[in-house]
Design an enzyme around this catalytic site. Structure first.
Site, PDB file in Angstrom:
ATOM      1  N   HIS A  51     -28.325  60.974  30.261  1.00  0.00           N
ATOM      2  CA  HIS A  51     -27.818  59.720  29.679  1.00  0.00           C
ATOM      3  C   HIS A  51     -27.893  59.768  28.150  1.00  0.00           C
ATOM      4  CE1 HIS A  51     -27.772  55.067  30.294  1.00  0.00           C
ATOM      5  NE2 HIS A  51     -27.241  55.384  29.134  1.00  0.00           N
ATOM      6  N   ASN A  85     -18.804  55.326  27.288  1.00  0.00           N
ATOM      7  CA  ASN A  85     -18.393  54.140  26.510  1.00  0.00           C
ATOM      8  C   ASN A  85     -18.015  54.487  25.073  1.00  0.00           C
ATOM      9  OD1 ASN A  85     -21.088  54.629  25.754  1.00  0.00           O
ATOM     10  ND2 ASN A  85     -21.587  52.461  25.542  1.00  0.00           N
ATOM     11  N   ASP A 145     -21.708  52.526  32.082  1.00  0.00           N
ATOM     12  CA  ASP A 145     -22.919  52.173  31.323  1.00  0.00           C
ATOM     13  C   ASP A 145     -22.638  51.387  30.053  1.00  0.00           C
ATOM     14  OD1 ASP A 145     -25.790  52.293  30.690  1.00  0.00           O
ATOM     15  OD2 ASP A 145     -25.074  53.458  28.996  1.00  0.00           O
ATOM     16  N   HIS A 172     -25.264  50.821  35.682  1.00  0.00           N
ATOM     17  CA  HIS A 172     -26.021  50.022  34.704  1.00  0.00           C
ATOM     18  C   HIS A 172     -26.259  48.688  35.420  1.00  0.00           C
ATOM     19  CE1 HIS A 172     -26.505  48.162  30.529  1.00  0.00           C
ATOM     20  NE2 HIS A 172     -26.399  47.123  31.322  1.00  0.00           N
ATOM     21  N   HIS A 225     -31.484  53.720  33.525  1.00  0.00           N
ATOM     22  CA  HIS A 225     -32.572  53.019  32.823  1.00  0.00           C
ATOM     23  C   HIS A 225     -33.253  51.889  33.603  1.00  0.00           C
ATOM     24  CE1 HIS A 225     -28.959  50.757  31.865  1.00  0.00           C
ATOM     25  NE2 HIS A 225     -28.631  51.509  30.851  1.00  0.00           N
ATOM     26  N   ASN A 271     -30.853  47.507  25.687  1.00  0.00           N
ATOM     27  CA  ASN A 271     -30.393  46.964  26.962  1.00  0.00           C
ATOM     28  C   ASN A 271     -30.524  48.022  28.061  1.00  0.00           C
ATOM     29  OD1 ASN A 271     -29.351  45.080  28.680  1.00  0.00           O
ATOM     30  ND2 ASN A 271     -27.222  45.645  28.291  1.00  0.00           N
ATOM     31  N   ASP A 298     -31.150  57.658  27.137  1.00  0.00           N
ATOM     32  CA  ASP A 298     -30.279  56.555  26.694  1.00  0.00           C
ATOM     33  C   ASP A 298     -30.181  56.561  25.166  1.00  0.00           C
ATOM     34  OD1 ASP A 298     -28.512  54.470  26.728  1.00  0.00           O
ATOM     35  OD2 ASP A 298     -29.964  52.951  27.334  1.00  0.00           O
TER      36      ASP A 298
HETATM   37  O1  DOR Z   1     -29.181  49.679  24.734  1.00  0.00           O
HETATM   38  C1  DOR Z   1     -28.133  50.137  25.180  1.00  0.00           C
HETATM   39  N1  DOR Z   1     -27.239  50.732  24.384  1.00  0.00           N
HETATM   40  N2  DOR Z   1     -27.888  50.018  26.484  1.00  0.00           N
HETATM   41  C2  DOR Z   1     -26.704  50.355  27.017  1.00  0.00           C
HETATM   42  O2  DOR Z   1     -26.546  50.204  28.213  1.00  0.00           O
HETATM   43  C3  DOR Z   1     -25.611  50.854  26.147  1.00  0.00           C
HETATM   44  C4  DOR Z   1     -26.147  51.451  24.927  1.00  0.00           C
HETATM   45  C5  DOR Z   1     -25.111  51.702  23.871  1.00  0.00           C
HETATM   46  O3  DOR Z   1     -24.033  52.214  24.172  1.00  0.00           O
HETATM   47  O4  DOR Z   1     -25.409  51.436  22.700  1.00  0.00           O
HETATM   48 ZN    ZN Z   2     -26.685  53.930  27.913  1.00  0.00          ZN
END
Ligand code: DOR
Ligand code: ZN
Length: 420
Positions: A51, A85, A145, A172, A225, A271, A298
């Protein structure tokens, strides 16, 4: 190709030995061009991250495939899975192939693209999962995600679709109706600070639903996560029933708590949010038990203007590649086999990355990292190779230093510095 003798290295904390790396594999002894004094250093299979947000295409101001790959190598990684993303979203064969190609060009870690589940991460229409799977990028994991695949019918269809090629849907888990306007974990601290809460049940309800869907369909679910003690219990029960579910926890959820939000420093906004001490304890235990299968970073780099602003406007996320192993070392101690399992062997197995996460014995691909467990380092954001600075550990002393990393026998890191 230069060959290397790692003199007096300890493989996974075992007795000192000499290890020779030649022609991309671990050799059965013999001479080498260069000698590395590895006395006191521990060799681990190269770490594998399920991730990672590399931000390219679209937000090259925050990270690129190359800068993120360098940060990964410096963190001891030899393979990372790049989240979908981006902008444009990695929801077509074209975009996942672009990310895969950029990874090959950087040549610092193997970059395995993750494809989006739905078109534009919008949660309404399935993306071209088959085309991404059969593309050169050979996508095996699909995830929206950042967003939850909240529609149960769509989640069911996605699970059915990937079953044909044993693909994985990585969820997610966040019931969006329960987290509208949420700024941090819902609990005592959010009440005190007057910030809208993100309740644990918003995660737990989706995981409970999805393990039932995965069980019904008979396909593979991965939970991104995991952050709450309740989620651990849902996963424990599902695994006991034989559901094909795997789960990850981040280094930050293993170490930090929601008390940090009281600083109103958006570097702690993430998140899912940082949770309570009791959640942290449950996550640690679940990682040791194997209810949680892997540690995944993450790694979420963000540009300065997206992080250094008011808490409510800041983007969620923290960089993590360069501090993951030190954080896990501080949490688990020097349990090398456990660390190798949760950060290399099992993640490699989940995504099906041949050549990663294997044993460090003669004939195996030389994907490995050398760690100095006796070193301590004060985290200095300005020293990070990542293009972004949003580390929650600035000024914190963490154990362990990555001394060298090898990708198929070629050093990507030597003496703690990136080779290119
Ligand atoms: O804290 C996060 N940041 N959680 C996510 O699910 C996405 C990620 C991001 O792309 O910045
Ligand atoms: Zn993520």
């Amino acid at each position: 190709m230069t060959s290397y003798l790692l003199k007096g290295v300890s493989v996974l904390g075992g007795a000192k030995q000499d290890l020779v790396i030649r022609d991309g594999i671990i050799a059965d002894g013999g001479k080498a061009d260069e000698t590395i004094d590895a006395d006191g250093l521990v060799a681990l299979p190269g770490l594998v991250d399920l991730h990672t947000h590399l931000r390219e295409p679209g937000r090259e101001d925050a990270e690129t495939v190359e800068t993120g790959s360098r940060a990964a190598a410096l963190g001891g990684y030899t393979a990372v899975c790049a989240m979908a993303n981006t902008s444009p979203v990695a929801d077509t064969a074209g975009v996942v192939e672009q990310v895969w190609r950029l990874g090959r060009e950087a040549g610092l870690v193997d970059v395995q693209p993750i494809g989006a589940v739905t078109v534009g991460l919008a949660g309404t229409q399935l993306a071209e999962l088959g085309a991404m799977a059969t593309s050169a990028a050979n996508v095996r994991i699909f995830s929206d995600d950042g967003f939850c695949v909240a529609d149960p019918r769509l989640m069911r269809r996605a699970l059915e679709y990937v079953k044909a090629f044993d693909g994985i849907i990585a969820q997610h888990a966040e019931e969006p109706r329960l987290t509208e306007g949420a700024q941090m974990h819902e609990g005592e601290v959010s009440t005190r600070l007057g910030l809208t809460g993100w309740p644990a049940v918003a995660e737990e309800a989706i995981i409970a639903r999805d393990v039932l869907l995965a069980e019904h369909v008979g396909s593979r679910l991965h939970v991104c996560h995991v952050s709450t003690a309740g989620s651990v219990e849902v996963l424990r029960q599902a695994k006991a029933r034989g559901v094909r579910v795997t789960a990850e926890v981040t280094p930050h959820h293993l170490l930090l708590t929601d008390e940090l939000a009281a600083s109103y420093d958006p570097v702690f906004k993430v998140n899912p949010p940082l949770r309570t001490r009791a959640d942290v304890e449950a996550l640690r235990q679940a990682l040791v038990d194997g209810v949680i299968d892997v540690v995944a970073t993450d790694h979420a780099p963000h540009a300065v203007q997206d992080k250094e602003c008011e808490w409510a406007y800041a983007r969620p996320g923290m960089v993590g590649l360069e501090t993951a192993l030190p954080v896990v070392l501080s949490v688990l101690g020097e349990r090398w086999d456990l660390i190798a399992d949760r950060m290399s062997r099992t993640p490699a197995k989940i995504v099906g990355l041949d050549g990663h996460g294997g044993e460090l014995t003669a004939g195996s691909p030389a994907n490995l990292t050398l760690v100095d467990p006796s070193a301590r380092r004060v985290v200095d954001p300005s020293e990070l190779a990542s293009r972004s600075r949003n580390t929650p550990y600035a000024g914190t002393t963490l154990p362990g230093r990555i001394v060298a990393t090898f990708l198929r026998g070629v050093p990507t890191v030597l003496d703690g510095k990136a080779v290119k």
